[in-house]
Design a protein around this motif. Structure first.
Motif, PDB file in Angstrom:
ATOM      1  N   ASP A   1      63.399  38.011 104.747  1.00  0.00           N
ATOM      2  CA  ASP A   1      62.716  37.134 105.703  1.00  0.00           C
ATOM      3  C   ASP A   1      61.855  38.004 106.609  1.00  0.00           C
ATOM      4  OD1 ASP A   1      61.926  34.995 107.255  1.00  0.00           O
ATOM      5  OD2 ASP A   1      63.735  35.050 108.522  1.00  0.00           O
ATOM      6  N   PHE A   2      60.765  38.497 106.043  1.00  0.00           N
ATOM      7  CA  PHE A   2      59.963  39.519 106.717  1.00  0.00           C
ATOM      8  C   PHE A   2      58.772  38.911 107.433  1.00  0.00           C
ATOM      9  CE2 PHE A   2      56.623  42.881 106.549  1.00  0.00           C
ATOM     10  CZ  PHE A   2      57.258  43.794 107.384  1.00  0.00           C
ATOM     11  N   ASP A   3      58.574  39.281 108.676  1.00  0.00           N
ATOM     12  CA  ASP A   3      57.411  38.868 109.458  1.00  0.00           C
ATOM     13  C   ASP A   3      56.371  39.983 109.361  1.00  0.00           C
ATOM     14  OD1 ASP A   3      55.498  38.282 111.383  1.00  0.00           O
ATOM     15  OD2 ASP A   3      56.946  37.527 112.838  1.00  0.00           O
ATOM     16  N   ASP A   4      55.282  39.707 108.618  1.00  0.00           N
ATOM     17  CA  ASP A   4      54.282  40.751 108.350  1.00  0.00           C
ATOM     18  C   ASP A   4      53.064  40.664 109.263  1.00  0.00           C
ATOM     19  OD1 ASP A   4      53.082  38.480 107.402  1.00  0.00           O
ATOM     20  OD2 ASP A   4      52.603  39.281 105.420  1.00  0.00           O
ATOM     21  N   PHE A   5      53.189  40.014 110.402  1.00  0.00           N
ATOM     22  CA  PHE A   5      52.042  39.825 111.298  1.00  0.00           C
ATOM     23  C   PHE A   5      51.337  41.143 111.594  1.00  0.00           C
ATOM     24  CE2 PHE A   5      50.100  39.742 115.515  1.00  0.00           C
ATOM     25  CZ  PHE A   5      49.291  38.614 115.437  1.00  0.00           C
ATOM     26  N   PHE A   6      52.097  42.176 111.943  1.00  0.00           N
ATOM     27  CA  PHE A   6      51.487  43.444 112.341  1.00  0.00           C
ATOM     28  C   PHE A   6      51.019  44.268 111.135  1.00  0.00           C
ATOM     29  CE2 PHE A   6      53.906  42.214 116.062  1.00  0.00           C
ATOM     30  CZ  PHE A   6      53.046  42.531 117.093  1.00  0.00           C
ATOM     31  N   TYR A   7      51.294  43.792 109.942  1.00  0.00           N
ATOM     32  CA  TYR A   7      50.801  44.454 108.737  1.00  0.00           C
ATOM     33  C   TYR A   7      49.445  43.906 108.287  1.00  0.00           C
ATOM     34  CZ  TYR A   7      55.052  47.095 107.463  1.00  0.00           C
ATOM     35  OH  TYR A   7      56.090  47.996 107.429  1.00  0.00           O
ATOM     36  N   GLU A   8      48.985  42.828 108.924  1.00  0.00           N
ATOM     37  CA  GLU A   8      47.709  42.260 108.513  1.00  0.00           C
ATOM     38  C   GLU A   8      46.600  43.303 108.646  1.00  0.00           C
ATOM     39  OE1 GLU A   8      46.929  39.735 106.964  1.00  0.00           O
ATOM     40  OE2 GLU A   8      48.516  38.238 107.237  1.00  0.00           O
ATOM     41  N   HIS A   9      45.592  43.173 107.772  1.00  0.00           N
ATOM     42  CA  HIS A   9      44.576  44.215 107.655  1.00  0.00           C
ATOM     43  C   HIS A   9      43.441  44.103 108.669  1.00  0.00           C
ATOM     44  CE1 HIS A   9      46.499  45.376 103.966  1.00  0.00           C
ATOM     45  NE2 HIS A   9      46.291  44.193 103.424  1.00  0.00           N
ATOM     46  N   TYR A  10      43.377  43.016 109.430  1.00  0.00           N
ATOM     47  CA  TYR A  10      42.171  42.789 110.225  1.00  0.00           C
ATOM     48  C   TYR A  10      42.440  42.571 111.709  1.00  0.00           C
ATOM     49  CZ  TYR A  10      43.816  38.247 108.534  1.00  0.00           C
ATOM     50  OH  TYR A  10      44.600  37.176 108.170  1.00  0.00           O
ATOM     51  N   TYR A  11      43.598  42.954 112.189  1.00  0.00           N
ATOM     52  CA  TYR A  11      43.856  42.888 113.614  1.00  0.00           C
ATOM     53  C   TYR A  11      43.400  44.198 114.263  1.00  0.00           C
ATOM     54  CZ  TYR A  11      46.475  38.673 112.521  1.00  0.00           C
ATOM     55  OH  TYR A  11      46.832  37.422 112.079  1.00  0.00           O
ATOM     56  N   PRO A  12      43.267  44.236 115.579  1.00  0.00           N
ATOM     57  CA  PRO A  12      42.657  45.413 116.221  1.00  0.00           C
ATOM     58  C   PRO A  12      43.276  46.732 115.809  1.00  0.00           C
ATOM     59  CG  PRO A  12      42.881  43.643 117.818  1.00  0.00           C
ATOM     60  CD  PRO A  12      43.569  43.161 116.563  1.00  0.00           C
ATOM     61  N   HIS A  13      44.615  46.807 115.750  1.00  0.00           N
ATOM     62  CA  HIS A  13      45.259  48.078 115.419  1.00  0.00           C
ATOM     63  C   HIS A  13      44.894  48.539 114.005  1.00  0.00           C
ATOM     64  CE1 HIS A  13      47.981  44.670 114.687  1.00  0.00           C
ATOM     65  NE2 HIS A  13      48.424  45.335 113.643  1.00  0.00           N
ATOM     66  N   ALA A  14      44.743  47.592 113.078  1.00  0.00           N
ATOM     67  CA  ALA A  14      44.370  47.950 111.700  1.00  0.00           C
ATOM     68  C   ALA A  14      42.910  48.390 111.625  1.00  0.00           C
ATOM     69  CB  ALA A  14      44.619  46.764 110.768  1.00  0.00           C
ATOM     70  N   ILE A  15      42.052  47.737 112.384  1.00  0.00           N
ATOM     71  CA  ILE A  15      40.633  48.099 112.395  1.00  0.00           C
ATOM     72  C   ILE A  15      40.453  49.528 112.887  1.00  0.00           C
ATOM     73  CG2 ILE A  15      38.398  47.627 113.476  1.00  0.00           C
ATOM     74  CD1 ILE A  15      39.172  44.654 113.496  1.00  0.00           C
ATOM     75  N   PHE A  16      41.164  49.905 113.947  1.00  0.00           N
ATOM     76  CA  PHE A  16      41.029  51.258 114.496  1.00  0.00           C
ATOM     77  C   PHE A  16      41.425  52.321 113.469  1.00  0.00           C
ATOM     78  CE2 PHE A  16      41.957  49.237 118.865  1.00  0.00           C
ATOM     79  CZ  PHE A  16      40.619  48.958 119.045  1.00  0.00           C
ATOM     80  N   VAL A  17      42.538  52.084 112.773  1.00  0.00           N
ATOM     81  CA  VAL A  17      42.998  53.067 111.782  1.00  0.00           C
ATOM     82  C   VAL A  17      42.009  53.155 110.625  1.00  0.00           C
ATOM     83  CG1 VAL A  17      44.844  53.701 110.188  1.00  0.00           C
ATOM     84  CG2 VAL A  17      45.420  52.704 112.415  1.00  0.00           C
ATOM     85  N   SER A  18      41.567  52.008 110.123  1.00  0.00           N
ATOM     86  CA  SER A  18      40.648  51.985 108.982  1.00  0.00           C
ATOM     87  C   SER A  18      39.318  52.651 109.331  1.00  0.00           C
ATOM     88  CB  SER A  18      40.406  50.538 108.531  1.00  0.00           C
ATOM     89  OG  SER A  18      41.621  49.901 108.211  1.00  0.00           O
ATOM     90  N   LEU A  19      38.825  52.385 110.524  1.00  0.00           N
ATOM     91  CA  LEU A  19      37.572  53.000 110.964  1.00  0.00           C
ATOM     92  C   LEU A  19      37.710  54.511 111.038  1.00  0.00           C
ATOM     93  CD1 LEU A  19      34.693  52.676 112.072  1.00  0.00           C
ATOM     94  CD2 LEU A  19      35.685  52.317 114.340  1.00  0.00           C
ATOM     95  N   PHE A  20      38.821  54.985 111.581  1.00  0.00           N
ATOM     96  CA  PHE A  20      39.040  56.430 111.664  1.00  0.00           C
ATOM     97  C   PHE A  20      39.073  57.069 110.280  1.00  0.00           C
ATOM     98  CE2 PHE A  20      42.173  59.903 111.382  1.00  0.00           C
ATOM     99  CZ  PHE A  20      41.501  60.867 112.118  1.00  0.00           C
ATOM    100  N   VAL A  21      39.784  56.447 109.346  1.00  0.00           N
ATOM    101  CA  VAL A  21      39.896  57.019 107.996  1.00  0.00           C
ATOM    102  C   VAL A  21      38.519  57.129 107.344  1.00  0.00           C
ATOM    103  CG1 VAL A  21      40.777  56.626 105.658  1.00  0.00           C
ATOM    104  CG2 VAL A  21      42.274  56.273 107.634  1.00  0.00           C
ATOM    105  N   PHE A  22      37.720  56.051 107.427  1.00  0.00           N
ATOM    106  CA  PHE A  22      36.397  56.071 106.798  1.00  0.00           C
ATOM    107  C   PHE A  22      35.525  57.160 107.413  1.00  0.00           C
ATOM    108  CE2 PHE A  22      32.144  54.962 105.651  1.00  0.00           C
ATOM    109  CZ  PHE A  22      32.234  54.242 104.468  1.00  0.00           C
ATOM    110  N   VAL A  23      35.474  57.207 108.737  1.00  0.00           N
ATOM    111  CA  VAL A  23      34.615  58.178 109.414  1.00  0.00           C
ATOM    112  C   VAL A  23      35.093  59.601 109.160  1.00  0.00           C
ATOM    113  CG1 VAL A  23      33.778  58.964 111.665  1.00  0.00           C
ATOM    114  CG2 VAL A  23      33.896  56.517 111.166  1.00  0.00           C
ATOM    115  N   ALA A  24      36.403  59.808 109.106  1.00  0.00           N
ATOM    116  CA  ALA A  24      36.937  61.149 108.839  1.00  0.00           C
ATOM    117  C   ALA A  24      36.500  61.637 107.465  1.00  0.00           C
ATOM    118  CB  ALA A  24      38.464  61.145 108.944  1.00  0.00           C
TER     119      ALA A  24
END
Length: 341
Positions: A237-260
């Motif tokens: 019974d897993f709540d995956d809200f914070f695993y979604e790919h498009y919330y602010p925390h995910a955007i920051f990580v993805s942006l850093f990876v691409f730019v790096a």
């Protein structure tokens, strides 16, 4: 802009390896609770890997939306949709067959069609539906990109962040559903255009430390938010809200990876092996759940082999290698290679 970017090949390879890792540790997360150390071990890994899917959308946008091509819309769609629709139909049939003959699920013809239309055949095939939709929109988005200046991009990303990232968090925190329509700023369209923007307007290297700090904060939010959301829940019974790919925390990580990766561009030249793996990522994505399943069914080899400390990295490596080998063999086989372009 048809030239090949070495750093994009490397990024695609890292992303597909990461996808396999996500699907390995997710098995641990879904069979344990926050009262188990295994759950926290898997969550720590999974929370660090959520950038992999956004990167694929950013790479697609970076390559498709920045080319100065004279292709007519019909020709563009024929080429791109031909590479995704046939595999989608074929592999949906394969996974339906698995559901029927291995899991002993029962379907009427209407239910099979419904499962295919509603993206309910197998958990990972959703990506093919999203990328198909983005391909359909790409000729129009390409025109948009061509006529947008930097300021217009910034306005777009501001509204994208508001409607796709901030509003869902607001709803989660307050319980209020925001009624404003923002479908133009749908989550994955934003990533698609963000990839194009970063090719047209690369961020300067001095931004990396700031993006790195934001990425660390994003990781912490994913990690501890997921712990908080799942404390007290039963296994499965897993709540995956914070695993979604498009919330602010995910955007920051993805942006850093691409730019790096982009900043390392001059040092990341494509090697023959990296290029081969890069061209196999689509197939590896499609087939690796089958490899994972049958390693467990036939050999009892999984993420808990010996223990999760050993089983997670070991199964991660083995699943990826076997998936890659199978796809490379399929790519070398006439006719069959059309199923894993």
């Amino acid at each position: 802009m048809a030239r090949r970017y070495g750093y994009m090949d490397w990024m695609r390879v890292f992303a597909i390896v990461t996808v396999v890792g996500v699907h390995v540790v997710s098995k641990v997360i879904n069979t344990h609770t926050t009262g188990d150390w295994e759950w926290h071990y898997a969550n720590a890994i999974d929370s660090a890997l959520r950038w992999c899917v956004p990167i694929f959308f950013m790479l697609s946008g970076a390559l498709l939306l920045t080319r100065d091509s004279k292709e007519q819309i019909g020709e563009f769609l024929r080429k791109r949709l031909g590479k995704v629709l046939l595999p989608l139909v074929f592999w949906s049939a394969v996974y339906l067959a698995y559901n029927i003959f291995q899991l002993e699920e029962e379907y009427t013809v209407g239910q099979m069609i419904g499962a295919f239309v509603s993206d309910d055949v197998y958990y990972h095939l959703w990506f093919l539906y999203i990328i198909t939709g983005l391909y359909l929109m790409a000729p129009f988005l390409r025109l948009l990109v061509k006529h947008m200046d930097k300021t217009m991009f910034h306005y777009f990303f501001a509204f994208w962040f508001l409607f796709s990232a901030a509003v869902p968090v607001f709803t989660r925190a307050t319980g209020y559903e925001v009624a404003f329509a923002g479908q133009l700023f749908a989550p994955y369209i934003g990533y698609f255009l963000l990839g194009a923007y970063l090719v047209l307007y690369p961020l300067p290297k001095r931004w990396l430390p700031t993006l790195g700090v934001l990425a660390i904060i994003g990781y912490a939010v994913t990690l501890y938010g997921t712990v908080s959301a799942n404390t007290g829940r039963e296994a499965g019974d897993f709540d995956d809200f914070f695993y979604e790919h498009y919330y602010p925390h995910a955007i920051f990580v993805s942006l850093f990876v691409f730019v790096a990766f982009q900043q390392l561009g001059n040092n990341l030249k494509s090697t023959p092996l990296i290029t081969r793996i890069s061209t196999a990522t689509f197939g590896v994505y499609i087939i690796h759940p089958l490899i994972q399943t049958y390693l467990n069914r036939l050999f009892n080899f999984n993420e808990s082999t010996v223990n999760v400390w050993v089983g997670v990295p070991l199964s991660w490596i083995v699943i990826f290698i076997l998936s890659y080998v199978v796809i490379r063999l399929m790519q070398k086989t006439p006719v069959v290679r059309r199923l894993v372009p």
